[in-house]
Design a protein around this motif. Sequence first.
Motif, PDB file in Angstrom:
ATOM      1  N   LYS A 173       0.826  -1.215   0.000  1.00 56.47           N
ATOM      2  CA  LYS A 173       0.000   0.000   0.000  1.00 56.47           C
ATOM      3  C   LYS A 173       0.861   1.267   0.000  1.00 56.47           C
ATOM      4  O   LYS A 173       0.680   2.158  -0.837  1.00 56.47           O
ATOM      5  N   THR A 174       1.773   1.333   0.951  1.00 55.57           N
ATOM      6  CA  THR A 174       2.626   2.522   1.048  1.00 55.57           C
ATOM      7  C   THR A 174       3.447   2.695  -0.225  1.00 55.57           C
ATOM      8  O   THR A 174       3.551   3.796  -0.775  1.00 55.57           O
ATOM      9  N   THR A 175       4.005   1.591  -0.693  1.00 52.98           N
ATOM     10  CA  THR A 175       4.803   1.654  -1.912  1.00 52.98           C
ATOM     11  C   THR A 175       3.969   2.214  -3.068  1.00 52.98           C
ATOM     12  O   THR A 175       4.421   3.097  -3.804  1.00 52.98           O
ATOM     13  N   ALA A 178      -3.268  10.087   1.474  1.00 55.08           N
ATOM     14  CA  ALA A 178      -3.096   9.897   2.908  1.00 55.08           C
ATOM     15  C   ALA A 178      -2.734   8.449   3.182  1.00 55.08           C
ATOM     16  O   ALA A 178      -3.489   7.545   2.848  1.00 55.08           O
ATOM     17  N   ASP A 179      -1.541   8.255   3.755  1.00 56.50           N
ATOM     18  CA  ASP A 179      -1.116   6.896   4.082  1.00 56.50           C
ATOM     19  C   ASP A 179      -1.434   6.636   5.551  1.00 56.50           C
ATOM     20  O   ASP A 179      -0.781   7.171   6.439  1.00 56.50           O
ATOM     21  N   GLU A 180      -2.448   5.822   5.794  1.00 49.14           N
ATOM     22  CA  GLU A 180      -2.905   5.502   7.140  1.00 49.14           C
ATOM     23  C   GLU A 180      -3.048   6.741   8.025  1.00 49.14           C
ATOM     24  O   GLU A 180      -2.410   6.842   9.072  1.00 49.14           O
ATOM     25  N   PRO A 181      -3.881   7.655   7.632  1.00 45.58           N
ATOM     26  CA  PRO A 181      -3.993   8.910   8.385  1.00 45.58           C
ATOM     27  C   PRO A 181      -4.586   8.727   9.779  1.00 45.58           C
ATOM     28  O   PRO A 181      -4.424   9.602  10.622  1.00 45.58           O
TER      29      PRO A 181
HETATM   30 MG   LIG Z   1       2.353   1.148   4.858  1.00 38.36          MG
END
Ligand SMILES: [Mg+2]
Lengths: 404, 234
Positions: B52-54, B173-176
Amino acid sequence: MMTFKMAYRNVLRQRRRTLLTVMTMLGGFTLASISIAWSDGNYNFVIDLFTRTQLGHIQIHSQGYLDKPTLYNTITDYEMLGRTINNYRGVVSWTPRLFAAGLASVGHKSTAVRITGIDPVRETETTRFDKKIIEGRMFGETGTPEVILGKGLALTLKAELGNELVIVSQGADGSIANDLYNVVGVLESGDPLSDQTSLYLRLSDAQDLMVLYGQAHEMAIVIEDLDDVEEITVGLTEAINRPGLTVEPWQEFARSFYNAMQADRQGMWIMLFIIVLIVSVGVLNTVLMTVLERTREYGVLRAIGVRPLQITRMITYEVTVMATVSIVIGFILSLGINYWLSLEGISFGTFTYGGVEFSEMYSEINARSYIIPAITVITSAVLVSLFPAIKAARTVPAKAMRTH
Amino acid sequence: MPSDKNKDIIVTKNITKTYSDNGIPVHAVRGVDLTIRNGEFTAVVGPSGSGKTTFLNIISGLDTVTDGKVWLDGKLLSEMSGRELSDFRRDSIGFIFQAYNLIPVLSVEENVEYIMLLQGVPEKERHERVMKMLQLLNMEGFADRLPPKLSGGQQQRVAIARAMVAEPLLVLADEPTANLDSRTGGELLDLMRELNQSTGMTFVFSTHDQMIMGRATRLVTLKDGRIASDERRD
Ligand SMILES: [Mg+2]
Ligand SMILES: Nc1ncnc2c1ncn2[C@@H]1O[C@H](COP(=O)(O)OP(=O)(O)OP(=O)(O)O)[C@@H](O)[C@H]1O
């Protein structure tokens, strides 16, 4: 503006570390400032000592005399010039001198000598000649021809006070000069080499001997303030307005002494190098630590579109703020210390030079004792911080999103 | 303000990302084709390590692909220089990270204002937009506060304000909500959804939280770097 605001607030963020960095730079600055002021003070002290008691600050010769000192190249109306010189602002006094070479003997001992004819009153007034006499006395007011010997020469000739000394030389008219003098004193000039060959006569006796009535080879001038030497030299040249004569400051007529003094100042660069090292290590350490801690922050900044150069600038500003604070405090601190050292000096025990007694050395208050350390501190701090600053600017923003 | 619902904001074509972990290749993303339309409110979900982050980093130009292509607003990211990419992020993408979003030495107002300052927006307009944004997020009383003196939820609201104030094409937004309790997280998501609806701005966010997934209008599930499912529910 915002970049500067951030830099300024970041400085206050890690108070203890900032304090340490500021102290390092402040220490470097103060050390440099004190040592430059001190060495400048001593530099001028030694120059003043040497010129004031020996050579004079300014000398006048007939054109070409210094390059080729012949008996015949003289100043013919020194008394008249002397009046102009005496009236010139900043001049303390002047004295005429006549030089010649000859052979001197006392009893069976004889040796080659350098003969200097001096005006007893003027020479004393100008270079404190009488203070250099360590044995016997100064020339009497009038009367029999008298001689004062350099200490080394007196030893060579095994001369004692009251002895008769014979000088043989050649007069300016080609005649054999030959006269008898009574040894009345022994002198220590501060220059032992010169004392091994020098003897002194009254100017009038020397003029008689060399058949140079009313003439001299040199006029030595002592002024009030060494710093004015260039200005007074130029002014005197104009006031005298005699193309046949050269008026020169000590830097010219004592060039080898001047060069030696300049070489002595190289020590300052070593001092500055040490300060660059102290400041560099201190700043590098702080900035590297700071940059490492704030990796995530720089990552966020890069992610939201702050350009690398802006990050570099922010860190450089931070260092500049610290350096400026250090310099301001350092300036006040070292100005105080330098001022105190310029008034009180430091005692190294009493020593005598050229018949004058000294017991303390002093610092000098001048601009370069502050400008040079300030430039050194700022430049080395900024240069050293560039490396971590560029490293920070290269932070890969993707890492900022990976919080754990 | 983006309004054309048929415009593609993000298009990825067969993107892969292979990291090297001490010489051993790690395939974080393996061939993802995805198109995100203007105004969508998309959640990217999947187990830890699914990429996901990637993926988010790649579509925002924070990271580069090993293979494949990404178009953002019709522009091919791989053709942009570092400087262009940096300016593009500044002008077109709003970021909200999991934590430590804000510059600790800048006040709430200054944090939100910062990007507009970089863009050269005049002071008066900056101030007005910051205040409007803070009002929208119920943070107008905290304008002069420094971030370390705010709660996690408050900090995330400021981060949303910062991400949206310059009216970007896309908010990422990454895991906000990962650092927030579920009630605060839920409120924050509701707020984002409201803003998405009122402004029409495109949102893409990743999450682990079931409840938060429920609020998305499109749910993209990643598994081992591939899209396992892609559901729309509006
Ligand atoms: Mg991540
Ligand atoms: N810099 C890196 N070097 C090597 N491997 C990496 C790197 N970054 C990520 N990975 C690997 O890539 C894979 C995908 O990581 P990613 O962070 O995208 O997953 P994620 O879905 O965001 O996980 P999480 O839910 O835990 O945040 C993981 O196996 C991870 O270990």
